[in-house]
Structures are given as C-alpha cells and as structure tokens.
Scaffold this motif. Structure first.
Motif, PDB file in Angstrom:
ATOM      1  N   ALA A  72      -2.349   0.773  -2.254  1.00  0.00           N
ATOM      2  CA  ALA A  72      -3.597   1.339  -1.778  1.00  0.00           C
ATOM      3  C   ALA A  72      -3.300   2.671  -1.103  1.00  0.00           C
ATOM      4  O   ALA A  72      -2.149   2.956  -0.782  1.00  0.00           O
ATOM      5  CB  ALA A  72      -4.252   0.387  -0.772  1.00  0.00           C
ATOM      6  N   VAL A  73      -4.333   3.453  -0.894  1.00  0.00           N
ATOM      7  CA  VAL A  73      -4.154   4.720  -0.184  1.00  0.00           C
ATOM      8  C   VAL A  73      -3.558   4.454   1.202  1.00  0.00           C
ATOM      9  O   VAL A  73      -2.808   5.265   1.736  1.00  0.00           O
ATOM     10  CB  VAL A  73      -5.509   5.445  -0.057  1.00  0.00           C
ATOM     11  CG1 VAL A  73      -5.390   6.685   0.789  1.00  0.00           C
ATOM     12  CG2 VAL A  73      -6.037   5.805  -1.431  1.00  0.00           C
ATOM     13  N   ASP A  74      -3.858   3.292   1.771  1.00  0.00           N
ATOM     14  CA  ASP A  74      -3.333   2.968   3.098  1.00  0.00           C
ATOM     15  C   ASP A  74      -1.878   2.509   3.071  1.00  0.00           C
ATOM     16  O   ASP A  74      -1.283   2.322   4.131  1.00  0.00           O
ATOM     17  CB  ASP A  74      -4.193   1.874   3.755  1.00  0.00           C
ATOM     18  CG  ASP A  74      -5.524   2.429   4.257  1.00  0.00           C
ATOM     19  OD1 ASP A  74      -5.749   3.648   4.136  1.00  0.00           O
ATOM     20  OD2 ASP A  74      -6.336   1.632   4.772  1.00  0.00           O
ATOM     21  N   TYR A  78      -1.024   8.090  -3.683  1.00  0.00           N
ATOM     22  CA  TYR A  78      -1.834   7.567  -4.781  1.00  0.00           C
ATOM     23  C   TYR A  78      -2.325   8.762  -5.606  1.00  0.00           C
ATOM     24  O   TYR A  78      -3.491   9.148  -5.530  1.00  0.00           O
ATOM     25  CB  TYR A  78      -3.018   6.831  -4.144  1.00  0.00           C
ATOM     26  CG  TYR A  78      -3.725   5.764  -4.933  1.00  0.00           C
ATOM     27  CD1 TYR A  78      -4.229   5.999  -6.202  1.00  0.00           C
ATOM     28  CD2 TYR A  78      -3.948   4.514  -4.362  1.00  0.00           C
ATOM     29  CE1 TYR A  78      -4.913   5.010  -6.878  1.00  0.00           C
ATOM     30  CE2 TYR A  78      -4.635   3.526  -5.030  1.00  0.00           C
ATOM     31  CZ  TYR A  78      -5.118   3.772  -6.289  1.00  0.00           C
ATOM     32  OH  TYR A  78      -5.810   2.797  -6.950  1.00  0.00           O
ATOM     33  N   PRO A  79      -1.413   9.399  -6.375  1.00  0.00           N
ATOM     34  CA  PRO A  79      -1.746  10.708  -6.968  1.00  0.00           C
ATOM     35  C   PRO A  79      -2.573  10.619  -8.252  1.00  0.00           C
ATOM     36  O   PRO A  79      -2.298  11.308  -9.230  1.00  0.00           O
ATOM     37  CB  PRO A  79      -0.363  11.299  -7.242  1.00  0.00           C
ATOM     38  CG  PRO A  79       0.490  10.104  -7.545  1.00  0.00           C
ATOM     39  CD  PRO A  79      -0.038   8.966  -6.726  1.00  0.00           C
ATOM     40  N   PHE A 411       5.207   4.394  -5.854  1.00  0.00           N
ATOM     41  CA  PHE A 411       4.039   5.283  -5.961  1.00  0.00           C
ATOM     42  C   PHE A 411       3.028   4.704  -6.936  1.00  0.00           C
ATOM     43  O   PHE A 411       3.407   4.124  -7.960  1.00  0.00           O
ATOM     44  CB  PHE A 411       4.459   6.663  -6.476  1.00  0.00           C
ATOM     45  CG  PHE A 411       5.296   7.414  -5.488  1.00  0.00           C
ATOM     46  CD1 PHE A 411       4.697   8.136  -4.463  1.00  0.00           C
ATOM     47  CD2 PHE A 411       6.683   7.371  -5.559  1.00  0.00           C
ATOM     48  CE1 PHE A 411       5.465   8.808  -3.537  1.00  0.00           C
ATOM     49  CE2 PHE A 411       7.460   8.053  -4.633  1.00  0.00           C
ATOM     50  CZ  PHE A 411       6.857   8.769  -3.620  1.00  0.00           C
ATOM     51  N   HIS A 412       1.771   4.913  -6.631  1.00  0.00           N
ATOM     52  CA  HIS A 412       0.755   4.616  -7.633  1.00  0.00           C
ATOM     53  C   HIS A 412       0.921   5.630  -8.757  1.00  0.00           C
ATOM     54  O   HIS A 412       1.163   6.809  -8.489  1.00  0.00           O
ATOM     55  CB  HIS A 412      -0.652   4.716  -7.030  1.00  0.00           C
ATOM     56  CG  HIS A 412      -1.710   4.161  -7.918  1.00  0.00           C
ATOM     57  ND1 HIS A 412      -2.162   4.824  -9.038  1.00  0.00           N
ATOM     58  CD2 HIS A 412      -2.375   2.987  -7.888  1.00  0.00           C
ATOM     59  CE1 HIS A 412      -3.070   4.076  -9.649  1.00  0.00           C
ATOM     60  NE2 HIS A 412      -3.226   2.959  -8.968  1.00  0.00           N
ATOM     61  N   PRO A 413       0.799   5.215 -10.011  1.00  0.00           N
ATOM     62  CA  PRO A 413       0.943   6.192 -11.093  1.00  0.00           C
ATOM     63  C   PRO A 413      -0.163   7.241 -11.065  1.00  0.00           C
ATOM     64  O   PRO A 413      -1.246   6.995 -10.539  1.00  0.00           O
ATOM     65  CB  PRO A 413       0.817   5.348 -12.361  1.00  0.00           C
ATOM     66  CG  PRO A 413       1.106   3.954 -11.932  1.00  0.00           C
ATOM     67  CD  PRO A 413       0.641   3.844 -10.510  1.00  0.00           C
ATOM     68  N   PRO A 414       0.132   8.417 -11.639  1.00  0.00           N
ATOM     69  CA  PRO A 414      -0.921   9.417 -11.826  1.00  0.00           C
ATOM     70  C   PRO A 414      -1.890   8.950 -12.922  1.00  0.00           C
ATOM     71  O   PRO A 414      -1.665   7.918 -13.544  1.00  0.00           O
ATOM     72  CB  PRO A 414      -0.173  10.665 -12.283  1.00  0.00           C
ATOM     73  CG  PRO A 414       1.236  10.288 -12.472  1.00  0.00           C
ATOM     74  CD  PRO A 414       1.424   8.855 -12.167  1.00  0.00           C
ATOM     75  N   THR A 415      -2.932   9.715 -13.154  1.00  0.00           N
ATOM     76  CA  THR A 415      -3.819   9.468 -14.294  1.00  0.00           C
ATOM     77  C   THR A 415      -3.041   9.771 -15.577  1.00  0.00           C
ATOM     78  O   THR A 415      -2.323  10.778 -15.638  1.00  0.00           O
ATOM     79  CB  THR A 415      -5.058  10.364 -14.176  1.00  0.00           C
ATOM     80  OG1 THR A 415      -5.811   9.897 -13.063  1.00  0.00           O
ATOM     81  CG2 THR A 415      -5.919  10.327 -15.423  1.00  0.00           C
TER      82      THR A 415
END
Ligand code: PLP
Length: 490
Positions: A72-74, A78-79, A411-415
């Motif tokens: 999560a952003v928290d 989260y790019p 990391f959250h993956p990019p789009t």
C-alpha cells in the motif's frame, strides 16, 4: 492450514471466511427479546442467505491479516503510472471522519446539513480556480464517469445547436476510458496519431476535424508524460469547426496552479480527486471525478446543483438544459471532504510545489534509469516517465518479468503495457511524496534487475520469489473469482 504449520511460527496462510465459519458463531449479541415476536417476511424466511457464521475476533484477524499482505502507499513506494499513488496525509481522513460529515444522512433536509452543502459549494469554487474553468459539478463518482458526463454535455450542446454530431477525435496515447466514454454516448472514436515528438500536432487534428466531429479528448500531460504544447492551437482548430475540447485531467498532478485550462481552450475537464487530491485509492474505490466547464456549458451540468441564495444553501434541479442525474444522491461525499481538507491544508503555494516536486522526481528517475532501460523518448518529462523492455527482450525478459521482480525488492510494480503506443511499456510515476533516499532505492532495485536480466534471466521469469503468491492466473481471477468458498471452477 495443518497443525504443524500452525505451531511452527508465523503462518502466512489464511482460510476463506467460509472455511473459518462455524454454525452458531456470532459477531454480536442482542439483548433478550422483550416484545412480541414478528414473523420474518416470507422471502427471507424461505431461504436464509448462505453466509458464514463468525465471531468478531475471527473477522478482525481475517481482514487484518489480509491487509498486512498487501502493498500500500502506507507501506512502500507505489510508482503506478497515471494513477498518482501519492501519500495521503492522515489529517484528511480525520476531517472526513468528523461525525457531522461521516454520519450525515443523504436524505437530511437542507436546513440540517448547511455545513455539508457549503463544503460542496466551496470545493466547487476551489476547483474552478485551480483549473481556470467557470463551473463545476462534483457528482461523478470517478474519472471515467466524469468523461461520460463530459460526452453527454458535448452531445447536449450540439443538439442545442441544432446539429448532433457523430464522431470524436481521440489521440492514440489516450487512456482506454476515453474512447469507451465516447462510445457510450454513441460517438465513433476516431484515433489521432501523435507526432514524432510524442505529442499531438495541429496539422493532424486539422486534417481530421470536420463538422461531423463533436470535438476532441486531450490528456495533458499525456500518458507518455509529455506536455501537449499545442493545445491552444488545436483548440482554435476544433472551435473553428464548431467542436468542443475535452480535457482528461487525470494527470493534473503535474500542472497544479501552472496551467489555466480555460485559457488554453479546454471546454470540459474532469479531475480525479482520488489521484490528484489525495484520497486513498487502488482496490476499487470510492473516488470522485468532478467535471469543470466553461460558462457557456454550465447550463448542461448534471443536476441537482448546490445554489446559494439569501444566505442559505440548497439543491436545485431547476436547470432545464441539464444532462440530468448521474449518481445516487450527491456524489461520494467523503472523498469531497478529503479533497477540500487537502486543498486547504496545502494552500495555493504548496499545491504548486506539489507539481514542481512531482516533475522533479519523475525526471530524476528518467535520468537514473536510462542507462539500463530503453526510454520511450529522450525529452524531459512531466510527472511520469515511460520506458520499454527493448533492451531486456533479447535476454528473454519482458516487462511483466521486470514488474514481478520489483515486488521481490519491495516495490509495487509500475503500470505495464500502457500507453499502447510503446510496446512493452513500463510507466513510472514516483509522485511528489517520495524522498530522494526512496527514489535512490528504487533506482538501485531497477539496476539490480537489469543486471539479473543480463546474467540470470531465468530468475526473473520465476519472479516474484519472495512473495506469498507467485504468478497468479489473472484472467482466471477476474473471470471466475472464488467468492463463496466453493471450489474453483474447472
Ligand atoms: C485514471 C485515468 C482515467 C480514469 O479515471 P478513473 O477515476 O479510474 O475512472 C482516465 N484517464 C487517465 C489518463 C487516467 O490515468
């Protein structure tokens, strides 16, 4: 879960609620009945709903555990390009949770919710000022619904002019919701190819624009992260043929307080409050997609509209040219409170600073990544930068592998695979809320992945390796979700 697992340290497995439920277990207890028994309506009595029976602690543990598995952003950067996953200050949550806002019933008489109506009217004024447009409706529940409102306004406007039109110009970099919204209104979306510089060229628009065309939809900055520098000229071309200009404002985080959309010729614009104005999103909602319009289009805005007369606020449906109502009640009010709190707590100067930092951060990543990844263009970008997997593909590594591997690095993956004009696109939007240290960590992870792609490509094809789940069947998950504890369909 087997008993050995359950006794062997922390267990990161979670049964479905249906598997956890036990007959007779309850999450509440009501006092003993002290009135006459009333029979349950037959429709309910005949077939009790098939829902699991659980205690409060069962339920709390289930959802808290699931929430801890999420990114999560928290919890991390989260790019996710085009989605503006910035950190959302907690004060906005606090304001939205004030009982006067959170508990206001949508059917309250106007006299009992003057504060809520005043907030709606004040937020409309702030958004008008931020965009340079004249009138605003906060009713649409998301960007896509704002687009639909915009297309309905286009349609109502042209009908009023005595000549409904059949086509809409949509650039090839547009988000898929743009042609979809146009089609929902019966328009045929006509693609416009971007020029060599990655932006729209006035000549290309002039070639396609005719009196059958209702207007054009422009995203600025566009989904390549580039500023559409010719909008004013394009707007002149479109207006000269009686058309209108729609602005997709999903990327407003790049231009807050820097571009007067009204002055460059935009007639209708939607904002995504959940992106630019700091409402937590991802996982599905709720959001808000206000539409902002010029004075001549204001009569077409959705009803009801808040009006202020003789010191009081009230709802009015008295707008005979309106496209009508789009949503139950008044829109997603909690999101409006958050946006209002965010704008007031930032103030005009800091909103401009948001865009300055968002653009700076994106360019820092753009320059930091171009040694290892193929950039979609070599121009300075706005709030996001786009790369492709062109240098990794010869090693058998694709954008999907890179995205999955980033999860192993936290990391959250990019789009991915968007915009469609860049094959194998990786679209990276750091937002203004990431520090330089965080951006450097991201660059280090991306550099490590590029090295792995050269030296151990098989590692990437198996990613993620350090997550609870490996590669999920995303099609199966979307088409045949397991919602009731039943075994997955074959
Ligand atoms: C997010 C987005 C939309 C759609 O907005 P929703 O609020 O998700 O409906 C439209 N256009 C662009 C460029 C976007 O990034």
């Amino acid at each position: 879960m087997n008993p050995v697992q359950a006794a062997a340290g922390l267990v990161f497995e979670e049964p479905l609620l249906w598997e956890r439920g036990r007959p007779g277990r309850m999450g509440y207890s009501l006092p003993r009945r002290d009135v006459e028994e009333t029979p349950v309506p037959e429709a309910l009595a005949a077939e009790p709903p098939e829902i699991p029976e659980l205690s409060e602690v069962d339920l709390v543990r289930h959802y808290v555990r699931l929430s801890q598995w999420n990114v999560a952003v928290d919890t991390a950067m989260y790019p996710l390009g085009s989605c503006t996953m910035k950190y959302n200050p907690k004060t906005n949550e606090r304001q939205a949770a004030l009982p006067g806002f959170a508990l206001a019933h949508p059917l309250l008489p106007e006299a009992l919710c003057q504060g809520a109506l005043e907030l709606i009217a004040a937020l409309e004024c702030l958004l008008a000022e931020i965009t340079g447009l004249d009138a605003v409706s906060l009713q649409p529940g998301a960007g896509a619904q704002g687009e639909l409102a915009g297309m309905l306004i286009f349609h109502a406007f042209h009908r009023r002019q005595g000549r409904p039109r059949s086509k809409i110009l949509v650039p090839d970099t547009a988000h898929g919701t743009n042609p979809a919204s146009a089609a929902l209104c019966g328009y045929r979306a006509v693609p416009v190819a971007s020029g060599g510089q990655g932006i729209l060229e006035p000549e290309a628009v002039a070639r396609l624009m005719d009196e059958e065309t209702a207007g054009i939809m422009i995203t600025n900055p566009n989904t390549l992260g580039l500023f559409e520098g010719h909008v004013a000229e394009i707007a002149r071309i479109v207006h000269a043929k009686g058309g209108l200009v729609y602005g997709d404002g999903a990327n407003m985080n790049a231009v807050l307080g820097r571009v007067d959309l009204g002055r460059i010729g935009v007639d209708v614009l939607h904002l995504n409050l959940h992106k630019t104005f700091a409402t937590p999103h991802g996982g599905g909602g709720p959001g808000a997609g206000p539409v902002c319009v010029t004075r001549r289009l204001a009569p077409f805005l959705p009803v009801p509209r808040v009006v202020h007369r003789e010191g009081r606020f009230f709802w009015s449906e008295d707008f005979p040219l309106s496209i009508g109502k789009l949503q139950a009640f008044w829109g997603n009010f909690g999101v409006l409170v958050r946006a209002y709190a965010y704008i007031l707590s930032m103030g005009a100067n800091h909103l401009e600073e948001v865009s300055r930092l968002a653009v700076l951060n994106a360019n820092y990543l753009r320059v930091g990544l171009r040694g290892d990844y193929e950039p979609a263009h070599d121009r300075p970008c706005m709030h996001e930068c786009v790369f492709s997997d062109a240098r990794q593909r010869p090693h058998g590594v694709t954008t999907l592998d890179i995205a999955k591997r980033l999860m192993d690095y936290g990391f959250h993956p990019p789009t991915v695979y968007f915009p469609l004009v860049v094959p194998g696109a990786l679209m990276i939007e750091p937002t203004e809320t990431e520090s330089k240290e965080m951006l450097d960590l991201f660059l280090a992870a991306m550099a490590a992945i590029a090295a792995e792609a050269r030296e151990q490509p098989e590692l990437l094809r198996e990613a993620p390796r350090r997550c609870l789940r490996r590669r999920l069947d995303e099609v199966q998950a979307a088409r045949k979700p397991r919602l009731t504890g039943s075994p997955p369909a074959p």
